[in-house]
Scaffold this motif. Sequence first.
Motif, PDB file in Angstrom:
ATOM      1  N   UNK A 105     -12.738  40.490  26.580  1.00 47.86           N
ATOM      2  CA  UNK A 105     -13.739  40.570  27.949  1.00 47.86           C
ATOM      3  C   UNK A 105     -12.778  40.960  29.028  1.00 47.86           C
ATOM      4  N   UNK A 106     -11.604  40.363  29.034  1.00 49.05           N
ATOM      5  CA  UNK A 106     -10.447  40.595  30.001  1.00 49.05           C
ATOM      6  C   UNK A 106     -10.386  42.261  30.373  1.00 49.05           C
ATOM      7  N   UNK A 107     -10.002  42.584  29.231  1.00 50.47           N
ATOM      8  CA  UNK A 107      -9.897  44.065  28.891  1.00 50.47           C
ATOM      9  C   UNK A 107     -10.993  44.769  29.853  1.00 50.47           C
ATOM     10  N   UNK A 108     -12.154  44.382  29.339  1.00 51.00           N
ATOM     11  CA  UNK A 108     -13.272  45.138  29.644  1.00 51.00           C
ATOM     12  C   UNK A 108     -13.785  45.078  31.274  1.00 51.00           C
ATOM     13  N   UNK A 109     -13.435  43.818  31.662  1.00 50.83           N
ATOM     14  CA  UNK A 109     -13.405  43.607  33.178  1.00 50.83           C
ATOM     15  C   UNK A 109     -12.399  44.057  34.038  1.00 50.83           C
ATOM     16  N   UNK A 110     -11.097  43.882  33.697  1.00 50.41           N
ATOM     17  CA  UNK A 110     -10.314  44.152  34.660  1.00 50.41           C
ATOM     18  C   UNK A 110      -9.274  45.444  34.339  1.00 50.41           C
ATOM     19  N   UNK A 111      -8.984  45.876  33.016  1.00 53.65           N
ATOM     20  CA  UNK A 111      -8.091  46.934  32.561  1.00 53.65           C
ATOM     21  C   UNK A 111      -8.726  48.073  32.164  1.00 53.65           C
ATOM     22  N   UNK A 112      -9.763  48.092  31.764  1.00 58.23           N
ATOM     23  CA  UNK A 112     -10.778  49.507  31.168  1.00 58.23           C
ATOM     24  C   UNK A 112     -10.623  50.421  32.355  1.00 58.23           C
ATOM     25  N   UNK A 116      -1.073  49.537  30.509  1.00 58.80           N
ATOM     26  CA  UNK A 116      -2.729  49.214  30.072  1.00 58.80           C
ATOM     27  C   UNK A 116      -2.526  49.959  28.616  1.00 58.80           C
ATOM     28  N   UNK A 117      -1.796  50.896  27.988  1.00 56.91           N
ATOM     29  CA  UNK A 117      -1.572  51.467  26.876  1.00 56.91           C
ATOM     30  C   UNK A 117      -1.315  50.147  25.631  1.00 56.91           C
ATOM     31  N   UNK A 118      -0.142  49.348  26.303  1.00 55.57           N
ATOM     32  CA  UNK A 118       0.489  48.390  25.358  1.00 55.57           C
ATOM     33  C   UNK A 118      -0.639  47.270  25.260  1.00 55.57           C
ATOM     34  N   UNK A 119      -1.417  46.954  26.408  1.00 55.96           N
ATOM     35  CA  UNK A 119      -2.433  45.961  26.359  1.00 55.96           C
ATOM     36  C   UNK A 119      -3.622  46.333  25.233  1.00 55.96           C
ATOM     37  N   UNK A 126      -3.238  48.045  22.704  1.00 54.90           N
ATOM     38  CA  UNK A 126      -2.687  47.741  21.402  1.00 54.90           C
ATOM     39  C   UNK A 126      -2.808  46.247  20.970  1.00 54.90           C
ATOM     40  N   UNK A 127      -2.147  45.498  21.912  1.00 56.36           N
ATOM     41  CA  UNK A 127      -1.814  44.089  21.693  1.00 56.36           C
ATOM     42  C   UNK A 127      -3.219  43.334  21.559  1.00 56.36           C
ATOM     43  N   UNK A 128      -4.402  43.741  22.271  1.00 56.98           N
ATOM     44  CA  UNK A 128      -5.680  42.982  21.904  1.00 56.98           C
ATOM     45  C   UNK A 128      -6.257  43.090  20.573  1.00 56.98           C
ATOM     46  N   UNK A 129      -5.786  44.004  19.895  1.00 51.20           N
ATOM     47  CA  UNK A 129      -6.197  44.172  18.334  1.00 51.20           C
ATOM     48  C   UNK A 129      -5.818  43.099  17.743  1.00 51.20           C
ATOM     49  N   UNK A 130      -4.714  42.488  17.714  1.00 54.92           N
ATOM     50  CA  UNK A 130      -4.324  41.159  17.319  1.00 54.92           C
ATOM     51  C   UNK A 130      -3.772  40.381  18.325  1.00 54.92           C
ATOM     52  N   UNK A 131      -4.595  39.799  19.286  1.00 55.69           N
ATOM     53  CA  UNK A 131      -4.066  39.202  20.455  1.00 55.69           C
ATOM     54  C   UNK A 131      -3.376  37.753  20.153  1.00 55.69           C
ATOM     55  N   UNK A 132      -2.536  37.775  21.088  1.00 53.80           N
ATOM     56  CA  UNK A 132      -1.714  36.384  21.250  1.00 53.80           C
ATOM     57  C   UNK A 132      -1.983  35.712  22.878  1.00 53.80           C
ATOM     58  N   UNK A 133      -1.248  34.583  22.779  1.00 53.29           N
ATOM     59  CA  UNK A 133      -1.495  34.160  24.228  1.00 53.29           C
ATOM     60  C   UNK A 133      -0.725  34.846  25.197  1.00 53.29           C
ATOM     61  N   UNK A 134       0.104  35.807  25.033  1.00 49.19           N
ATOM     62  CA  UNK A 134       0.881  36.568  26.006  1.00 49.19           C
ATOM     63  C   UNK A 134       0.702  38.042  26.049  1.00 49.19           C
ATOM     64  N   UNK A 184      -1.238  39.548  27.701  1.00 54.66           N
ATOM     65  CA  UNK A 184      -1.543  40.040  29.304  1.00 54.66           C
ATOM     66  C   UNK A 184      -0.280  39.875  30.155  1.00 54.66           C
ATOM     67  N   UNK A 185       0.967  39.278  29.752  1.00 56.59           N
ATOM     68  CA  UNK A 185       1.789  38.720  30.550  1.00 56.59           C
ATOM     69  C   UNK A 185       2.608  39.814  31.482  1.00 56.59           C
ATOM     70  N   UNK A 186       2.865  40.913  31.031  1.00 52.64           N
ATOM     71  CA  UNK A 186       3.354  41.842  31.741  1.00 52.64           C
ATOM     72  C   UNK A 186       2.286  42.392  32.910  1.00 52.64           C
ATOM     73  N   UNK A 187       1.227  42.742  32.591  1.00 53.01           N
ATOM     74  CA  UNK A 187       0.299  43.039  33.567  1.00 53.01           C
ATOM     75  C   UNK A 187       0.075  41.828  34.690  1.00 53.01           C
TER      76      UNK A 187
END
Length: 234
Positions: free
Chosen positions: A140-147, A161-164, A166-174, A176-179
């Motif tokens: 949802x965060x990706x759809x609203x703010x990143x896509x 963006x590209x790193x995110x 990949x990360x959301x396929x198996x997300x952790x709490x961190x 989105x930290x870089x962004x």
Amino acid sequence: MRIHLTAITNESRFNFSAPKEEAYFKMLGEDELLASRMKENHFRNKDKKSRLSLLLTKSGSHENVSPEKKPPAKTVHIAPDVALRWSNSFEELMNHSDGVETFTQFLRTEFSEENIEFWLACEDFKTTESATKLLSNAKQIYAVFIDKEAPKEINIDHTTKADIEKNILQPTHFCFDVAQDKIYGLMKRDCYPRFLTSDIYLTLTKRKGPVTMTRRRSRSFVFTKRAEGTAAWL
């Protein structure tokens, strides 16, 4: 004979080698098929919009994506001395709930509230406990703010963006930290100095001019008006 012709007619209306759904829609006719598909697309789009708007209700400015339809600003009573402390540092502003709300109101005037909304969404995301919700909230965060077609797309570089993605396929709490750090730095460098000179902040602090950073003064030697005309330490 009539029965035989009827069987032939019915057979010509149906192609039993086609899927049952197709045969059914042929019987209904083209109009019914079109209406059914339009209805299906309507509910699909409605469901997508509902999911995209989930995060947009997290803060006061999240009800509407369109900048022409902003909700009325909250009336917050903040003591001038409290507001003055926000000029000490951006960190002090962001650590105060009223400071975050006031800063959000300022960003709305610049049509850049997506920055604080993304930062808040990431803070909330880090508190997610369920693994299932973690994946759902990450998407949802990706759809609203990143896509690239996000309704509140933030300004970050392609690599992040590209790193995110990949990360959301198996997300952790961190994931989105870089962004989040990049957006925090952008607000601190670019938006915060303008906030301190804005009408919103100057009204809170009861000042007529820009607020300067608060600094402690060392003991100074000044002249006071005394009969003997000598100087005095204050």
